[in-house]
Every structure is written in C-alpha cells, then in structure tokens.
Write a protein that holds these residues in place. Structure first.
Motif, PDB file in Angstrom:
ATOM      1  N   THR A 169       0.840  -1.330  -0.147  1.00  0.00           N
ATOM      2  CA  THR A 169      -0.067  -0.126   0.134  1.00  0.00           C
ATOM      3  C   THR A 169       0.897   1.145  -0.134  1.00  0.00           C
ATOM      4  O   THR A 169       0.321   2.316   0.404  1.00  0.00           O
ATOM      5  N   SER A 170       2.158   1.167  -0.317  1.00  0.00           N
ATOM      6  CA  SER A 170       2.957   2.270  -0.354  1.00  0.00           C
ATOM      7  C   SER A 170       2.667   3.433  -1.385  1.00  0.00           C
ATOM      8  O   SER A 170       2.800   4.567  -0.929  1.00  0.00           O
ATOM      9  N   ASP A 217       1.306   6.201   0.796  1.00  0.00           N
ATOM     10  CA  ASP A 217       2.061   7.070   1.536  1.00  0.00           C
ATOM     11  C   ASP A 217       2.673   8.340   0.458  1.00  0.00           C
ATOM     12  O   ASP A 217       2.914   9.454   0.859  1.00  0.00           O
ATOM     13  N   ARG A 223      -0.047  10.505   0.034  1.00  0.00           N
ATOM     14  CA  ARG A 223      -0.081  11.539   1.112  1.00  0.00           C
ATOM     15  C   ARG A 223       0.741  12.705   1.022  1.00  0.00           C
ATOM     16  O   ARG A 223       0.430  13.807   1.230  1.00  0.00           O
ATOM     17  N   ARG A 272      -4.643  -2.217   4.708  1.00  0.00           N
ATOM     18  CA  ARG A 272      -3.525  -1.017   5.192  1.00  0.00           C
ATOM     19  C   ARG A 272      -4.318  -0.596   6.687  1.00  0.00           C
ATOM     20  O   ARG A 272      -3.424  -0.629   7.635  1.00  0.00           O
ATOM     21  N   LEU A 314      -2.596  -1.163  10.371  1.00  0.00           N
ATOM     22  CA  LEU A 314      -2.559   0.105  11.341  1.00  0.00           C
ATOM     23  C   LEU A 314      -3.336  -0.111  12.751  1.00  0.00           C
ATOM     24  O   LEU A 314      -2.768  -0.009  13.803  1.00  0.00           O
ATOM     25  N   VAL A 344      -5.474   7.795   4.115  1.00  0.00           N
ATOM     26  CA  VAL A 344      -4.161   8.365   4.183  1.00  0.00           C
ATOM     27  C   VAL A 344      -3.682   8.263   5.590  1.00  0.00           C
ATOM     28  O   VAL A 344      -2.534   8.981   5.608  1.00  0.00           O
ATOM     29  N   SER A 345      -4.262   7.738   6.526  1.00  0.00           N
ATOM     30  CA  SER A 345      -3.333   7.640   7.800  1.00  0.00           C
ATOM     31  C   SER A 345      -2.114   6.694   7.800  1.00  0.00           C
ATOM     32  O   SER A 345      -2.170   5.857   6.838  1.00  0.00           O
ATOM     33  N   ASN A 346      -1.167   6.955   8.485  1.00  0.00           N
ATOM     34  CA  ASN A 346       0.201   6.228   8.251  1.00  0.00           C
ATOM     35  C   ASN A 346       0.583   5.612   9.533  1.00  0.00           C
ATOM     36  O   ASN A 346       0.096   6.066  10.680  1.00  0.00           O
ATOM     37  N   PHE A 347       1.676   4.901   9.398  1.00  0.00           N
ATOM     38  CA  PHE A 347       2.128   4.269  10.427  1.00  0.00           C
ATOM     39  C   PHE A 347       2.846   5.473  11.818  1.00  0.00           C
ATOM     40  O   PHE A 347       2.564   5.259  12.690  1.00  0.00           O
ATOM     41  N   GLU A 348       3.362   6.366  11.024  1.00  0.00           N
ATOM     42  CA  GLU A 348       3.785   7.929  11.903  1.00  0.00           C
ATOM     43  C   GLU A 348       2.640   8.096  12.907  1.00  0.00           C
ATOM     44  O   GLU A 348       2.820   8.505  14.141  1.00  0.00           O
ATOM     45  N   ASP A 349       1.414   8.445  12.324  1.00  0.00           N
ATOM     46  CA  ASP A 349       0.288   8.712  12.917  1.00  0.00           C
ATOM     47  C   ASP A 349       0.071   7.786  14.271  1.00  0.00           C
ATOM     48  O   ASP A 349       0.007   8.327  15.370  1.00  0.00           O
TER      49      ASP A 349
END
Length: 531
Positions: free
Chosen positions: A31-32, A35, A38, A373, A377, A503-508
């Motif tokens: 799912t990159s 990112d 985003r 994705r 998460l 568009v939530s990501n791992f950093e969130d």
C-alpha cells in the motif's frame, strides 16, 4: 509490540518500530502508493505535523486539488433547498435536474456508494444529523408503532428519530450491548424484530398469513449502522435480512464505514429503504461537507408531508463563484459592464465540472488494499496501546521458612482500556479507549483530548450507552452451577475514539502510542495541568 512497557522512555523510536511493524505485516508495503499520495496530495499533514483521528465519513477532495489552480473543480457552497415541496418531491426533482453541479455530484456520490443503478433517489442535507431529522419529520410513525435502533453510543441524530416516534405515540427500543465485550445482545434484538404488534395480528386475521406477507402493514422502522462510529464494532448484515423478512422498513447508516467498505456491502442482496451517509471536504484540513439521504424509489410511499417546515435541512449544491479564479479574472477584465450584464455573464457560464480526488484515491487503492492498510495499522495500534502498564510497588512479603529473603513484589495496572472487539476481523477503522492513572481512576477523556491537541494529535470523544451486565446466578441445587441471570443496565461511559482514514500512516499511530505512554509518568499530567 509483544513487550510490556512501564516507562515512556523505553518505547522504540519510529524507525525501529516501523521495521518491526513491517516484519509483522509484510502486506502493508503493497500500500506504499498511499504514502506517496499523502506526500503529494495532502502535504498539509506534514506541514502542520498533525495526526488526525477525528474524521468520520468519506473525503471528497485532496488538499493539493483544493488549493491550486484547479480549485474551481473542488469548490461548492450549500444553500437551503427552501420549502418548495415535500421530501419525496425534492428527491424526484434532484433526480431529474440535468447539467448542474448538484446533478454531477449526485451521480458521483451514488456511483461511489454502489447504488448508481437508478433504484434510489438522493437529497443532500446540511449534515448527517439533518438527514436523520428529515426522516424523523417525514416518516409516518403514526401508522407504524415501533422504532428499533442499534447504537452502542449516544447519538444526537438517533435522538431526533426517537423523539418523533414517541411524539406520535409509537414505541421505541434500543438494542443492548453486553459489558465488557460490547457484543450485541442478539437474542433481545431478534425478539424485538420478530414480535408481532397489533398491525401484524390484524393482517394475519384478514389474510390468514403471518405478518411477513407481501403487501401487508409494515411494523416500523429499523435503524441499523453497518458498524459503530465509536468502537468500530461491525454488525452482521443478516440483521437487515431478518428485518426485511419480518416487514420492517430499514434505515441503513453507513456514515462510519471505511473508505471503500461500500464495495463489500452487497446492496444487490440488501435493499434498505433509506441510506444515510456523510461526506467531508479534505482529510485533516476541512471537516465541513454535507449529509446525504438516499430513498429507495419503492419506499417513497412511506413518507408523509413534513409536520413542520417542508424541506427543512435539505440543501442544494451550487458553484462557489467566489472561489472561481478564472471567472474572477474574466469579470475583472470587464470592469465597465453594468450589473445586469455581469449577472447574465455569470448565468450563461457553463456549470463547472466537479472532480472528487479524495474519492478517486480510494477507488484507485481498491477495497482489498484499503482494508489491508487500515486493519494492519489498527491491529498494531491496539496491541501497542495494550502493552502500556503502570508499574506499582506492592507490599513486601517473606517466606515463613526464610524470613531473611524478603523480596519486593510489584504489581502492574493497565494504562489503557480498549473497548469493543479484540479480533480485527470484527472491527472497522475506529477504536474506543480510555486512560487510567496508577490508582485505576479514569483520566477524563475530554482532558486527554485537550492534551493530545497540544501535541498536534486530534482525537474524538463519545459516550458509550445501552450497556448491560449479565448477572451470574449460582444454584445450590444438585448438579447446579453458575448460569446467566438478569441483565443489569450500566451507566453511560465517556470514551476517547480514534478513527483511521485512507491516508493515515504508521507515523500517526506511533505518535498516538508515544503520546499515551506519557501518562505512565505521574509528573506529566501534573505538569500539563499547571500549564
């Protein structure tokens, strides 16, 4: 993480945690493209350094689209539809109105919701709550004696329906949820749906058949969300089948579904009478938008004229000419034209097309990758939050045989309590949770929300309701044991909620975890309260 953490400083950093996350969820790398999207289309998230967990609904536009030269294709205003007819008349007019911004947006919305086959009419409303208020105002509760709702949390939207039903002399019933799992009490709900009222008994007497025959009197309105907006709990679509079988009108609330979950709903099999959803403009930037009420054409007869003001809450989508830069330039070049000429120039200008890049991004990603994705998460977030414990010194104890070997024992108390299903397959893109101090006392969700906002993390708040504890009864009879007893209603519970978007990501989620871990240190809360 499989470890237990009792100090915030022991948590792994972003890079280390991401490496472990990808090892546990290798399919996430497929799912990159999200990112990349985003970074290119939602740059405001990084610029503001904000993690957003408070957006619910479907996103229409991207940030780049909205604030670049193409903004006229992503700009609109909402104006009141006025009092020019009943809800049914407004829905019919919206269906036949051609070549307008509203008609194009309506077609786009219906296609996105997988109901673009012409069987539903749609009206736009000022909000999701306004859509519920429309149904409350126009549904003929007087001819239908029952309203059944399935919500594990307080909802102002549902209150409007309940008030309308009670005002018309109807009976209302809210589904129950077992504490602490928050599982739906299926036996109670099934009994409510199957129980025949006076209308069904009259029908059976006249026709010699049960209340489920075609053409008979409807029992009432069944309001069913596909999943909880607060806890993320998913509910079986078979409840819709049962309701339709037993002659209920069905209102389906899909406002809490994930970005592409409508693709799995199967509306070719389930045909609810009403569908309510909501759309916001830009994830992490503009939560304003509109609600949408879809009405099955064959169900129009169940609506009556408004009991208050016709058209209340209904809106029309019109071009936002103030944001149309090209139009502004054209007008500036003709400063000497009079007002009548200027008005005619605006009227004869073709309606601008609308491009919904937010919906396009979800469609491009597809259902499988989107679910992969969000589930990855959410699975990591729940496991990580559950790994945080207060380290509490206990009383010292000594062995009778060796009193000199007295040792210090330590107890652990969880910082975070997760509400709702533990199995990821039963959960949507939302999770409800609370934080507790070392003594086990609740840290007020509104306070946590405020402190999170100081750290550029946006969380939601809600109130769990309709909670019941099944009391266990012990029998003294021979061969007896523990068995279920009565259901005890519990007090409502305020909670925090975190919802993931496309568009939530791992950093969130890592930022939310590290923020929560700060509450392991009593000094953190004390210091923040003094600020």
């Amino acid at each position: 993480p499989k470890s237990v953490f009792t100090r915030a400083e022991d948590l792994p950093g972003l890079e280390s945690a991401l490496a472990s996350f990808l090892a546990e969820h290798p399919s996430f790398e497929s799912t990159s493209a999200v990112d990349e999207t985003r970074e290119s289309d939602y740059p405001h998230l990084r610029a503001a350094n904000r993690a957003c967990f408070d957006y619910c609904g479907f996103g229409l536009f991207s940030f780049t689209q909205r604030f670049t030269a193409g903004r006229q294709r992503s700009s609109f205003s909402l104006v009141s539809a006025g009092s020019s007819g009943s809800l049914a008349a407004q829905a019919a007019f919206a269906t036949t109105e051609p070549n307008t911004l509203q008609s194009e947006l309506r077609s786009r919305v219906l296609d996105y919701l997988n109901v673009g086959d012409g069987s539903y009419s749609a009206v736009f409303t000022a909000s999701k709550r306004a859509a519920f208020a429309l149904v409350a105002d126009c549904y003929d509760f007087r001819a239908r004696s029952k309203l059944v709702t399935v919500y594990d949390h307080e909802s102002e939207s549902v209150k409007a329906l309940t008030t309308a039903a009670v005002r018309s002399g109807g009976r209302t019933c809210a589904a129950r949820f077992r504490w602490p799992t928050l599982r739906l009490c299926g036996e109670q709900l099934a009994a409510e749906l199957k129980t025949r009222g006076k209308g069904s008994r009259l029908l059976k007497k006249k026709t010699g058949t049960a209340g489920g025959t075609a053409g008979g009197r409807r029992r009432g309105l069944f309001v069913f969300p596909t999943q909880s907006r607060i806890t993320g709990t998913k509910y079986s679509y078979q409840w819709m089948t049962m309701a339709e079988k037993h002659r209920w009108d069905v209102l389906l609330d899909v406002s809490a579904m994930g970005p592409r979950d409508m693709g799995s709903l199967g509306l070719s099999l389930f045909r609810p009478d009403f569908i309510i959803c909501s759309f916001y403009k830009i994830f992490g930037s503009d939560p304003t938008g509109f609600g949408c009420l879809l009405i099955k054409d064959s169900s129009m007869a169940s609506l009556r004229s408004s009991s208050s003001s016709p058209g209340i809450g209904m809106v029309r989508v019109v071009p936002d000419l103030g944001d149309d830069e090209e139009l502004a330039e054209d007008l500036d070049e003709n400063d000497d034209i009079d007002d009548d000429q200027r008005e005619r120039q605006q009227q004869h200008r073709p309606e601008p097309l609308i491009v919904c890049q937010g919906l396009d991004h979800a469609n491009t990603m597809g259902l499988n990758k989107t679910n992969c994705r969000i589930k990855s998460l959410m699975d990591w977030l729940i496991a990580s939050m559950s790994s945080l414990f207060h380290h509490i010194p206990g009383s010292s104890s000594s062995s009778l045989s060796a009193p000199s070997t007295a040792t210090k024992r330590w107890r652990r108390r969880p910082l975070v309590q997760i509400f709702g299903p533990k199995a990821q397959i039963d959960r949507g893109p939302a999770v409800a949770f609370n934080l507790y101090d070392q003594k086990g006392a609740l840290i007020q969700p509104t306070l946590v929300q405020k402190l999170a906002d100081r750290s550029s993390i946006s969380l939601g708040c809600g109130v769990l309701s309709n909670l019941f504890l099944e009391e266990v009864v012990f029998s003294d009879h021979s061969g007896g044991g523990a068995h279920s007893g009565s259901m005890k209603k519990l007090a409502d519970l305020p909670v925090l909620t975190a919802t993931l978007g496309l568009v939530s990501n791992f950093e969130d989620v890592h930022r939310l975890w590290t923020f929560a871990a700060k509450f392991l240190e009593p000094e953190f809360l004390t210091g923040e309260l003094l600020r």
